[in-house]
Design an enzyme around this catalytic site. Structure first.
Site, PDB file in Angstrom:
ATOM      1  N   ARG A  38       0.813  -1.209   0.000  1.00  0.00           N
ATOM      2  CA  ARG A  38       0.000   0.000   0.000  1.00  0.00           C
ATOM      3  C   ARG A  38       0.847   1.260   0.000  1.00  0.00           C
ATOM      4  NH1 ARG A  38      -5.312  -0.224  -1.205  1.00  0.00           N
ATOM      5  NH2 ARG A  38      -6.132  -2.226  -0.529  1.00  0.00           N
ATOM      6  N   TYR A  57       6.130   4.619   0.892  1.00  0.00           N
ATOM      7  CA  TYR A  57       6.904   3.682   1.696  1.00  0.00           C
ATOM      8  C   TYR A  57       7.759   2.696   0.887  1.00  0.00           C
ATOM      9  CZ  TYR A  57       3.799   5.394   5.332  1.00  0.00           C
ATOM     10  OH  TYR A  57       3.107   6.195   6.209  1.00  0.00           O
ATOM     11  N   ALA A  61       3.264   5.687  13.419  1.00  0.00           N
ATOM     12  CA  ALA A  61       2.368   6.704  13.971  1.00  0.00           C
ATOM     13  C   ALA A  61       2.633   6.982  15.447  1.00  0.00           C
ATOM     14  CB  ALA A  61       0.921   6.272  13.782  1.00  0.00           C
ATOM     15  N   HIS A 116      12.703   5.725  10.163  1.00  0.00           N
ATOM     16  CA  HIS A 116      11.519   5.989   9.331  1.00  0.00           C
ATOM     17  C   HIS A 116      11.845   5.695   7.877  1.00  0.00           C
ATOM     18  CE1 HIS A 116       9.414   7.795  12.624  1.00  0.00           C
ATOM     19  NE2 HIS A 116      10.489   8.493  12.897  1.00  0.00           N
TER      20      HIS A 116
END
Lengths: 156, 156, 156, 156, 156, 156, 156, 156, 156, 156, 156, 156
Positions: free
Chosen positions: G25, G30, G84, G107
């Site tokens: 996704r 990402y 998150a 990240h």
């Protein structure tokens, strides 16, 4: 046969820090009328309406707190020009809120034309209302409003 | 032989949006007196002091701007309760600043007891002063202050 | 032959502005117990633990500063309800920080349920801890905490 | 003939995330006493006052929410050290507000000496009060306050 | 035949709250020199330049306001270390602004290395200048600057 | 036989952007004295105290960074009027912090009377102290403070 | 005679919420590599350096807190992609700070290119360092940094 | 010969923390209808439109994240009342954004009448739309909007 | 013999500035349906439920204020898409608050996906609820909610 | 016959202000390794991967801007430790954004543990990614990430 | 016999950092025209109006400061595109304010459509006016305005 | 044989509130030229370039919104001096954004020298560009820019 006269109900006028200098200094901001003259005008206007006007000035926050506490016991209304303490004193706010005596906040100058830190007031939210910017007439206009308020609620 | 009478100098009283509902709605905030009654009281007080008081109300920002512009030409003083526009209208501020006619900002309620967005005023810094929280007496107190100001500067 | 008794170590309880009105006013916020009663309870609890409890109240920031300075010299611990000065007095903070005597900040009401300007405290960061919202029990709970702290560090 | 004993009313003590590490880590901030010892002290103090003290710890926000909901049904009071969730959990706040059971917020350390994000509490405004900075004594002081509150309102 | 000596012009040095503790406490921040020693140094330096230096200390905001008002009447310059009141007192600011006597703000410590609430000063914008962080030398440096200013403007 | 004279310890005076215009422009803010005159006064005062004063001015942030780095190697103290870079240069701050040489921040004008973006200083927290608002005397007052500091710590 | 092999020191790699969806996704943000592939690469790189790499993923804040607590006991280093929770979890921060095991924040995306609420990290100030924006290479770069750190401090 | 029936497309209704208490508590804010009743109404309305409505409630953020991820695989639309997590959960936001399934945010109460921290929503910017303040009808209105959206885009 | 029919209760639908352009412009944000079509759909849905739907659009804040005032007198409910005035008009807010007629705020687009100044609403806190982001279905969903509200409170 | 060798593609390493002091000063923050050593390590690592590493340091913002512009023409990747300019230089940001050459932001220290003004970066949003807090290994980790990025996109 | 020609009054056009790249990069933001072409157009337009136009570009803040200082001495007007330094350079602002030469701030792009940090300008408040967003025409429009200003005030 | 003349393409010039007073009031801020004169100059300049210039002024926000909508249909470009509405009108912004007609924002005064609330513009981000501070020349400079823009894109 002599009748005992009922003492007049009192209105206290409390002037905050540096207002003792009124009429001598920064007359472009505060006007040329001194405190004595303002007090005298208020005294006469009050008397005409059946009230005794008691005026005091202090540079000490604690003393003003003491006086507001006393006013709640002895007076039926307060005119308070907190001056600098308007913007910094939660103690004065709490003193006003601690009694039922209605209080009108007064300013000689239009504080909204001045430094941002003078735009906020700790006192206003616990006062009946606010009058500012009318010079010495701020006090008489505030007295007018206070008397109007008292006449609506005190119908003895 | 008849002499032509000099018309009285005018004071304009401008009421902003929703003030037409005064006395009908939210009487806990704004009181029970309606606009007609307030205007009538002001008219008499003005007359007693030698002024003709002209009162108008509008819900339209642009119309209030038009009237302030006209007041600068026809009147010697303005009482302005901008209501909601007090907090949002730079246009009204500019209109007030665009003339020499002194203006006193008026509020029925004590705006400092209400929502934070009512604490700021675009109008106050260009007005002579502000009176708030005294109910209908806010208008008469403001008139008192305006008259006092006029008497000091207009000594014809 | 009689031995001279060692005087008890002292704990000073300092009450800030408007707390002299306790029990008379705004009892929904501050409760019905007055200052005398609170002081008496603290005196007994302190005595039971071997301490002399000294209680004072003032509406004057400067006087509270004086007392905190004195407490650092005469007492082994302080309970301080700075009331309004909690939120505005850097002077009081500096006085607390200027000595070694541990101080617990006390509030009768839950300040976090009240106005935003009561959420910040200049005093808390230089105090041992804070107790608020438990009514008169805030004082006894704070005394409990102070005694517990003293017993951990003072092991004579 | 044996009488059935009435079960003791319950006080729930809920410890939030990372408090299972108490006494092992960062002892300069949180002290050397571990959770077992604190729970034991609270159990005894509760028992002495006629309450059964139930203690639980979780690192999971949702589990703490579940427990607060259950406490509202089974207990008469809550001591809650939300730890990190104090500053981030609206869910926990809503759970506390969703019942009548009084809750006292507890912190071992003086959160006002620490990072700014620890100065705000989502829980405090829906709690009875807050005790912080007294180390393990924060819990006992909070229990003291809770018992005092219960004794005032529960007079069976 | 004896001539009457003209009294020396005065410079007032006003020290704010907690400065009476100087040299005893927090010597890492404020240094080891006490107020008496500072005053004595200033007295000598002032005398050498033809001024009488008058030094006072108070923990009371109102008293400092009183003194600043008096200084405007009796002195030709002020050195003011408002300490904590620097950051909270509008009253002191108004007192300084209410006269013509130049005032230099002094701080022993470098306030910009400390808590954010010490970075702002209500006094600085109405003072001639500010000296901070030089320890006891902040006072002598400020005196130096004040004398330099006076020599430029007072050329009798 | 002639002995080799020990060179005097150096104090570097670094002037930031636009200070080369001193005395020519905006004399109401910065005064009429030019940089040459200030440097000469500092040179004499330094010499009298046994120091060689080295003065430089640049409009380039990077050049000022270079000089501060060099000063840490060659001088025992720095007077730095960062001018505009005071409020925007982290690079200059890092250069000051990267050495042991004490630095005093100097401003001719009282920056607190000017635009808000001049109230903050990136340099002040890593300097010994700050002197502002005393005109050319700001430099001599700062030198006074620096010398006082050096005499306390450098007792060869 | 067989010697018992010393188990390899462990490095824990903890992946936060929604990272289980990696590679399926929002591949523009990402990347296309999935978690299994990243874990496998890290496992090999760790093994080559003499470490056993243990990888886990959870959508539950509490579970991540549990794992960080365990990692402090079982591992010598942590790579943590809090996803998150990086921006909202004080609990995770406290868990990291509660042990000595160095942690590197990772990240995949460059968080500084995204929404403002992703620019702040509760975790970064208690981590060794942060690597972001390099895609899957963020993990290997972070492992590189962690190994470099361990080799400097662990010299058995 | 019997045809195998195509299963109905699913709509998932996810209820966040404390919504399990619906109808029992704070009925002035949330109304008297309980979750079971709301789910039943939604089930019938969904069925009438040709959808199977699946309802779930959790107090755990992580569980809600899990369910949103599953919904993206099994459902064609989501109604999500994130309750408290609306205002604090970036994880839930990321889960919604990680799939193509349209999601409508639902609130029983009008969040804009409540505390400021309830005015912001991490979820809204990644949802199709928001319905709030209509009580139980918020869910049916949101379903109405979702169905309308689906009918526009899904025309198989 | 013909009976006089009772007029249907009215619902007013007020569209704010630039909504007259609907369907012609920025169809990616607002969709392709024009105002006439939306009004027609609402008219039919209202009629089916026993209400007469009255629709109006204006670019003038004052005219919208006038209409809200009238709606309070003539209608039983309002759907208001204040468009740009949602974010700037205190006057409109005051008009809504000045009557008892419930009002639902409607937005075609999801305002939370747009510029920050569209996230705040002066109207929402005085409305029953808010529906946004569902395109033309926002209006029908809001009508649904309003009818549901009316049916609960108006049970003649 | 000799073939002309293709020059190696270049990677530029740009070090910002005060990094020339590396290894000499504030070694607790920046470590003991000096710039020469870091450059040498990077040179070898780059060479091993088939790149020529070019290293430069400047205290001048403008010079760094010049070099970034040149790097866009001569290099295939940039490692940039902007040091202080990271937090203040929009010029450097614009230079990075003005070319296609990928840039990785590098910090030796963990900037998130330091002053708040170091938490923001003007450069990060236009860089590929950021590596901070790993000491000298920040550079090698960043090089690792850059090489990984180049290998994915440059497959000649 | 040849007469000596009076040199034309000068207008200086100063271009800030990265403007040397104009026309090569980010042509969607800055357009396709390069600096040479812009300078040439300005030169012709200036000449037509009787001025000599002098154009310079630098990436160095200090160099731009130097040039503004020189322009105050040699030119009668300045066009300044400070580019990135517009938003960060107080030094450039001070240089502009340090002379009487009117300066018009120019931007090729509409800075208000870009990142928030580009919305503020340190230069604008000390410039005559600002022109932005008109591409290369921003310069000619600014020149037009400057010439109009000069013609009004310079009537030789 | 007579050919029918093609009407000139139109440019609309819209003046906001209080601009009807131009030339009469506050001439120090806005200059002495009145609106009629500005319109006439623009008309001639437009005509010379082959455009018909249509000028309008209103104090009413709604009327300006109406006109911008009409301009999108009838004109090829807009010059808009929104005056006070620049800073408060989202409605005007939406009207500009609702069409393809390029709009240049114009201000007579340099708004960045005035009150902070005049520094922000709701209109600028949806306009082509902004010209301010050049007095009446702001309009002609803006026209110049608009014409330059039109000539680039409209090459019929």
């Amino acid at each position: 046969m002599a009748s005992k006269r009922q003492p007049l109900p009192q209105i206290w006028v409390l002037h905050g820090p540096n207002l003792n200098l009124l009429g001598q200094r920064e007359t472009d901001i505060y006007g040329r009328e001194d405190l004595k003259s303002i007090n005298s005008t208020l005294g006469q206007a009050g008397k005409a309406a059946g009230y005794r006007v008691v005026c005091r000035q202090s540079n000490h926050e604690g003393e003003l707190v003491d006086w507001v506490q006393q006013a709640h016991k002895k007076a039926v209304g307060i005119l308070l020009n907190g001056a600098a303490y308007t913007h910094t004193s939660v103690a004065l706010r709490d003193a006003i809120a601690a009694g039922d005596c209605p209080c009108v906040e007064v300013h000689l100058s239009n504080v909204y034309k001045r430094e941002p830190f003078r735009h906020g007031s700790f006192l206003a939210p616990v006062c009946l209302g606010v009058v500012s910017g009318l010079g010495a007439a701020s006090y008489t206009a505030a007295l007018h409003g206070l008397l109007s308020h008292l006449s609506r609620y005190d119908d003895t």
